[in-house]
Design a protein around this motif. Structure first.
Motif, PDB file in Angstrom:
ATOM      1  N   VAL A 194       0.857  -1.189   0.000  1.00 32.02           N
ATOM      2  CA  VAL A 194       0.000   0.000   0.000  1.00 32.02           C
ATOM      3  C   VAL A 194       0.885   1.228   0.000  1.00 32.02           C
ATOM      4  O   VAL A 194       1.893   1.278   0.701  1.00 32.02           O
ATOM      5  CB  VAL A 194      -0.910   0.043   1.250  1.00 32.02           C
ATOM      6  N   ALA A 195       0.497   2.225  -0.780  1.00 36.59           N
ATOM      7  CA  ALA A 195       1.184   3.522  -0.734  1.00 36.59           C
ATOM      8  C   ALA A 195       0.542   4.331   0.386  1.00 36.59           C
ATOM      9  O   ALA A 195      -0.377   5.122   0.165  1.00 36.59           O
ATOM     10  CB  ALA A 195       1.064   4.237  -2.069  1.00 36.59           C
ATOM     11  N   PHE A 196       0.983   4.109   1.614  1.00 35.58           N
ATOM     12  CA  PHE A 196       0.383   4.767   2.768  1.00 35.58           C
ATOM     13  C   PHE A 196       0.541   6.276   2.686  1.00 35.58           C
ATOM     14  O   PHE A 196       1.624   6.786   2.403  1.00 35.58           O
ATOM     15  CB  PHE A 196       1.033   4.263   4.068  1.00 35.58           C
ATOM     16  N   HIS A 197      -0.542   6.979   2.955  1.00 31.72           N
ATOM     17  CA  HIS A 197      -0.506   8.435   3.003  1.00 31.72           C
ATOM     18  C   HIS A 197      -1.210   8.859   4.284  1.00 31.72           C
ATOM     19  O   HIS A 197      -2.342   8.469   4.536  1.00 31.72           O
ATOM     20  CB  HIS A 197      -1.204   9.042   1.782  1.00 31.72           C
ATOM     21  N   VAL A 219     -14.923  -1.176   3.296  1.00 29.47           N
ATOM     22  CA  VAL A 219     -16.218  -1.678   3.766  1.00 29.47           C
ATOM     23  C   VAL A 219     -17.275  -1.611   2.675  1.00 29.47           C
ATOM     24  O   VAL A 219     -17.965  -2.603   2.394  1.00 29.47           O
ATOM     25  CB  VAL A 219     -16.678  -0.894   5.015  1.00 29.47           C
ATOM     26  N   TRP A 220     -17.432  -0.463   2.035  1.00 27.27           N
ATOM     27  CA  TRP A 220     -18.578  -0.228   1.161  1.00 27.27           C
ATOM     28  C   TRP A 220     -18.279  -0.354  -0.330  1.00 27.27           C
ATOM     29  O   TRP A 220     -19.043  -0.973  -1.066  1.00 27.27           O
ATOM     30  CB  TRP A 220     -19.164   1.164   1.437  1.00 27.27           C
ATOM     31  N   LYS A 221     -17.179   0.228  -0.771  1.00 23.40           N
ATOM     32  CA  LYS A 221     -16.916   0.256  -2.213  1.00 23.40           C
ATOM     33  C   LYS A 221     -16.559  -1.113  -2.761  1.00 23.40           C
ATOM     34  O   LYS A 221     -17.020  -1.520  -3.838  1.00 23.40           O
ATOM     35  CB  LYS A 221     -15.806   1.261  -2.528  1.00 23.40           C
ATOM     36  N   THR A 222     -15.723  -1.862  -2.045  1.00 19.43           N
ATOM     37  CA  THR A 222     -15.272  -3.171  -2.514  1.00 19.43           C
ATOM     38  C   THR A 222     -15.943  -4.326  -1.777  1.00 19.43           C
ATOM     39  O   THR A 222     -15.926  -5.457  -2.268  1.00 19.43           O
ATOM     40  CB  THR A 222     -13.748  -3.317  -2.348  1.00 19.43           C
ATOM     41  N   GLY A 223     -16.461  -4.060  -0.584  1.00 18.31           N
ATOM     42  CA  GLY A 223     -17.046  -5.135   0.216  1.00 18.31           C
ATOM     43  C   GLY A 223     -16.024  -6.148   0.697  1.00 18.31           C
ATOM     44  O   GLY A 223     -16.373  -7.276   1.060  1.00 18.31           O
ATOM     45  N   LEU A 224     -14.755  -5.757   0.730  1.00 18.56           N
ATOM     46  CA  LEU A 224     -13.706  -6.692   1.135  1.00 18.56           C
ATOM     47  C   LEU A 224     -13.865  -7.164   2.574  1.00 18.56           C
ATOM     48  O   LEU A 224     -13.335  -8.217   2.957  1.00 18.56           O
ATOM     49  CB  LEU A 224     -12.329  -6.041   0.957  1.00 18.56           C
ATOM     50  N   ILE A 225     -14.587  -6.396   3.345  1.00 12.67           N
ATOM     51  CA  ILE A 225     -14.804  -6.790   4.730  1.00 12.67           C
ATOM     52  C   ILE A 225     -15.496  -8.152   4.823  1.00 12.67           C
ATOM     53  O   ILE A 225     -15.332  -8.886   5.802  1.00 12.67           O
ATOM     54  CB  ILE A 225     -15.625  -5.707   5.468  1.00 12.67           C
ATOM     55  N   LYS A 226     -16.246  -8.526   3.800  1.00 16.87           N
ATOM     56  CA  LYS A 226     -16.971  -9.799   3.822  1.00 16.87           C
ATOM     57  C   LYS A 226     -16.052 -11.008   3.853  1.00 16.87           C
ATOM     58  O   LYS A 226     -16.468 -12.104   4.244  1.00 16.87           O
ATOM     59  CB  LYS A 226     -17.909  -9.891   2.610  1.00 16.87           C
ATOM     60  N   THR A 227     -14.815 -10.825   3.425  1.00 13.39           N
ATOM     61  CA  THR A 227     -13.864 -11.944   3.394  1.00 13.39           C
ATOM     62  C   THR A 227     -12.630 -11.662   4.254  1.00 13.39           C
ATOM     63  O   THR A 227     -11.592 -12.296   4.085  1.00 13.39           O
ATOM     64  CB  THR A 227     -13.425 -12.238   1.949  1.00 13.39           C
ATOM     65  N   TYR A 228     -12.737 -10.732   5.179  1.00  7.37           N
ATOM     66  CA  TYR A 228     -11.580 -10.328   5.989  1.00  7.37           C
ATOM     67  C   TYR A 228     -10.932 -11.507   6.703  1.00  7.37           C
ATOM     68  O   TYR A 228      -9.719 -11.675   6.677  1.00  7.37           O
ATOM     69  CB  TYR A 228     -12.000  -9.260   7.010  1.00  7.37           C
ATOM     70  N   LYS A 229     -11.732 -12.343   7.343  1.00  7.99           N
ATOM     71  CA  LYS A 229     -11.162 -13.432   8.134  1.00  7.99           C
ATOM     72  C   LYS A 229     -10.389 -14.415   7.261  1.00  7.99           C
ATOM     73  O   LYS A 229      -9.352 -14.934   7.674  1.00  7.99           O
ATOM     74  CB  LYS A 229     -12.271 -14.162   8.902  1.00  7.99           C
ATOM     75  N   GLU A 230     -10.889 -14.660   6.060  1.00  9.63           N
ATOM     76  CA  GLU A 230     -10.235 -15.626   5.166  1.00  9.63           C
ATOM     77  C   GLU A 230      -8.963 -15.070   4.527  1.00  9.63           C
ATOM     78  O   GLU A 230      -8.068 -15.833   4.164  1.00  9.63           O
ATOM     79  CB  GLU A 230     -11.197 -16.062   4.056  1.00  9.63           C
ATOM     80  N   THR A 231      -8.882 -13.753   4.399  1.00 11.45           N
ATOM     81  CA  THR A 231      -7.759 -13.161   3.655  1.00 11.45           C
ATOM     82  C   THR A 231      -6.741 -12.457   4.541  1.00 11.45           C
ATOM     83  O   THR A 231      -5.679 -12.070   4.063  1.00 11.45           O
ATOM     84  CB  THR A 231      -8.283 -12.139   2.632  1.00 11.45           C
ATOM     85  N   ARG A 232      -7.009 -12.293   5.825  1.00 16.81           N
ATOM     86  CA  ARG A 232      -6.193 -11.432   6.676  1.00 16.81           C
ATOM     87  C   ARG A 232      -4.755 -11.910   6.841  1.00 16.81           C
ATOM     88  O   ARG A 232      -3.877 -11.128   7.208  1.00 16.81           O
ATOM     89  CB  ARG A 232      -6.844 -11.292   8.059  1.00 16.81           C
ATOM     90  N   ASN A 233      -4.505 -13.200   6.576  1.00 14.46           N
ATOM     91  CA  ASN A 233      -3.142 -13.715   6.701  1.00 14.46           C
ATOM     92  C   ASN A 233      -2.380 -13.691   5.384  1.00 14.46           C
ATOM     93  O   ASN A 233      -1.302 -14.269   5.274  1.00 14.46           O
ATOM     94  CB  ASN A 233      -3.157 -15.144   7.258  1.00 14.46           C
ATOM     95  N   GLY A 234      -2.938 -13.001   4.374  1.00 16.57           N
ATOM     96  CA  GLY A 234      -2.226 -12.861   3.116  1.00 16.57           C
ATOM     97  C   GLY A 234      -0.958 -12.036   3.271  1.00 16.57           C
ATOM     98  O   GLY A 234      -0.735 -11.397   4.302  1.00 16.57           O
ATOM     99  N   MET A 235      -0.139 -12.033   2.223  1.00 15.83           N
ATOM    100  CA  MET A 235       1.141 -11.344   2.340  1.00 15.83           C
ATOM    101  C   MET A 235       1.465 -10.460   1.143  1.00 15.83           C
ATOM    102  O   MET A 235       2.411  -9.682   1.201  1.00 15.83           O
ATOM    103  CB  MET A 235       2.265 -12.370   2.552  1.00 15.83           C
ATOM    104  N   LEU A 236       0.705 -10.557   0.085  1.00 12.87           N
ATOM    105  CA  LEU A 236       0.968  -9.738  -1.101  1.00 12.87           C
ATOM    106  C   LEU A 236      -0.273  -8.945  -1.492  1.00 12.87           C
ATOM    107  O   LEU A 236      -1.380  -9.487  -1.530  1.00 12.87           O
ATOM    108  CB  LEU A 236       1.402 -10.612  -2.287  1.00 12.87           C
ATOM    109  N   GLY A 237      -0.093  -7.679  -1.795  1.00 10.25           N
ATOM    110  CA  GLY A 237      -1.186  -6.883  -2.325  1.00 10.25           C
ATOM    111  C   GLY A 237      -1.849  -5.992  -1.296  1.00 10.25           C
ATOM    112  O   GLY A 237      -1.638  -6.107  -0.089  1.00 10.25           O
ATOM    113  N   GLU A 238      -2.689  -5.104  -1.788  1.00  8.88           N
ATOM    114  CA  GLU A 238      -3.323  -4.087  -0.951  1.00  8.88           C
ATOM    115  C   GLU A 238      -4.506  -4.617  -0.164  1.00  8.88           C
ATOM    116  O   GLU A 238      -4.823  -4.118   0.919  1.00  8.88           O
ATOM    117  CB  GLU A 238      -3.783  -2.926  -1.841  1.00  8.88           C
ATOM    118  N   ASP A 239      -5.185  -5.631  -0.655  1.00  5.99           N
ATOM    119  CA  ASP A 239      -6.507  -5.957  -0.146  1.00  5.99           C
ATOM    120  C   ASP A 239      -6.582  -7.178   0.753  1.00  5.99           C
ATOM    121  O   ASP A 239      -7.671  -7.588   1.143  1.00  5.99           O
ATOM    122  CB  ASP A 239      -7.464  -6.159  -1.337  1.00  5.99           C
ATOM    123  N   TYR A 240      -5.442  -7.783   1.113  1.00  5.62           N
ATOM    124  CA  TYR A 240      -5.545  -8.994   1.913  1.00  5.62           C
ATOM    125  C   TYR A 240      -5.903  -8.702   3.372  1.00  5.62           C
ATOM    126  O   TYR A 240      -6.309  -9.586   4.100  1.00  5.62           O
ATOM    127  CB  TYR A 240      -4.274  -9.846   1.831  1.00  5.62           C
TER     128      TYR A 240
END
Length: 482
Positions: A209-212, A226-247
């Motif tokens: 992520v390009a943190f600002h 939360v709203w635009k991508t709905g990524l929160i719906k899969t947070y528990k399954e993806t939270r241990n990812g290591m590459l990319g902005e959305d894990y």
């Protein structure tokens, strides 16, 4: 003359859900918002030789302060910026404008509370009050179903109690206008060079992520996740990812400086559950906020113990080595263990590392190298954009076995972790390009490669990539005998 209040912004760099700032504006008071950059927080640490606050954290802070100033200007006010000793600067400003009080957010760790004490002493002969307000956690300290002296020692017990017996307070509205104390020089936002860093900070293009810094970006990130991508719906399954902005949510960076309120996150998640879906993932994001609370209350309960090698357990039986060369191999990502090195190089190049990475590099430093865990905690303090003293030092207590972990023998098998969370070696190759040609099924076992195989993959251990600092076969042997 109307009542005048100095508002000291600290780790609450936002206007939304800022109870203390809202109280400062009560009774139609004129407010002087102030932020003080303290040069002592950027000095070099002895022995281990890196700055207490490194360039990534410093840059994020400067961005956050700049954003806050712009937000205040849009409300008809400004942010007074100074560089110096916060207690001295604030006392002088309060006296100059004939303030009745200084309002600020209450902190819990030693350096911050020492500054509070120093400021209080300076204000007493001036007959100026110091009012501190608790607003850093999801659950207010006064709403806990127990005295802080009876804080449960184990997180699960804490979580169960607060979920069953405490409530989260409502979000405080963002003010429409701020009545501002006039005729005080605003001061300039300092440059990175003020603190001894190059003025241009170059973040690696491989960063997740390009943190600002700032409230504006924080709220946009919250809305997107939360709203635009709905990524929160899969947070528990993806939270241990290591590459990319959305894990994972990546909210921790903005939470660390208070650019984002935990109650604001909670409010949005609850609204999402009511309007979209409620599942394990939506709960798990709140679960992580409760973990953050726990570490803040642990710091309040145990004070300076969280910073000492013996930890909150006062465990003086554990002994740590102080091999600076071994520590530097860990710092620079030159241990010869690809999964460890990739994580450390990501930290060094970006100021960020995943939660999974932090657990592994911490375990490796403490359990495999036997190095003083406080060195590792101090290095994270310097580098991590999302550094929070309670969470950082609390987690390191946990890793070192001197904290709240009920399993004192907790140990990470690095090979098992690497093959589980980076099965194809994509993360390792992302940060260790010298291993790009090594096949996926061998990248975590490069120490097993023959000289011929190494040459085939353009690799010479000890030259193009370091030899391992320890014998890693114990991990693979352990896996084979499972």
């Amino acid at each position: 003359m109307p009542k005048r209040i100095v508002y000291w912004f600290r780790n609450d760099l936002r206007l939304h859900d800022n109870d203390a700032f809202s109280r400062a504006m009560a009774d139609d008071a004129q407010v002087l918002p102030v932020f003080v950059f303290d040069p002592r927080l950027f000095t070099e640490l002895p022995v281990i030789g890196f700055p207490k606050t490194g360039p990534f954290r410093a840059n994020f802070l400067i961005e956050a302060v700049t954003d806050l100033r712009q937000s205040l200007r849009e409300k008809g006010a400004d942010l007074i910026i100074r560089v110096g000793d916060a207690a001295l600067v604030l006392a002088e400003l309060a006296e100059d404008i004939s303030a009745e009080a200084i309002y600020a957010s209450k902190e819990v760790t030693q350096e911050e509370t020492d500054t509070e004490s120093d400021l209080s002493k300076r204000l007493k002969p001036l007959n100026i009050d110091l009012e501190l307000f608790w607003q850093s956690t999801l659950y207010h300290v006064r709403d806990l179903p127990f005295d802080i002296a009876r804080l449960p020692a184990v997180f699960t017990q804490f979580r169960t109690k607060v979920e069953q017996e405490a409530t989260v307070r409502a979000v405080i509205p963002t003010p429409e206008r701020v009545r501002f104390v006039p005729d005080v020089p605003a001061g300039d936002v300092p440059a990175l060079s003020t603190f001894g860093f190059p003025d241009t900070l170059i973040t690696d293009v491989r960063a997740a992520v390009a943190f600002h810094g700032g409230e504006t970006t924080a709220l946009a990130r919250l809305h997107r996740y939360v709203w635009k991508t709905g990524l929160i719906k899969t947070y528990k399954e993806t939270r241990n990812g290591m590459l990319g902005e959305d894990y994972s949510s990546k909210f921790s960076a903005w939470l660390s400086l208070g650019c984002l309120s935990p109650r604001q996150i909670y409010s949005e998640v609850k609204r999402f559950e009511a309007e979209q879906v409620k599942n394990d993932s939506t709960y798990w994001l709140i679960f992580e906020l409760v973990w953050r609370d726990f570490f803040r209350f642990v710091a309040l309960r145990y004070g300076t113990r969280i910073f000492k090698p013996s930890g909150i357990r006062h465990d003086f039986n554990k002994k740590w080595n102080h091999d600076i060369d071994l520590f530097q191999r860990w710092v620079t990502g030159e241990t010869g263990i690809p999964f460890i090195d990739a994580n450390m190089r990501e930290l060094n190049q970006t100021g960020f590392m995943s939660n999974r990475g932090r657990q592994n590099v911490g375990s490796f430093l403490v359990k495999d190298l036997g190095t003083d865990w406080t060195w590792g905690a101090a290095y994270f303090e310097s580098l991590l954009i999302d550094y929070d003293p309670s969470s950082n030092w609390g987690n390191w207590n946990y890793v070192a076995g001197v904290g709240n972990d009920p399993r004192q023998d907790r140990y990470f098998n690095i090979y098992s972790q690497a093959t589980r969370y980076d099965e194809r070696g994509e993360y390792v190759k992302h940060w260790l390009p010298e291993l790009a040609a090594v096949p996926a099924d061998q990248v975590h076992l490069i120490y097993d490669l023959s000289a011929t195989e190494q040459a085939q993959y353009g690799l010479i251990q000890g030259e193009s990539y370091p030899l391992p600092v320890i014998n890693p076969e114990k991990w693979t042997k352990a896996e084979k005998h499972r």
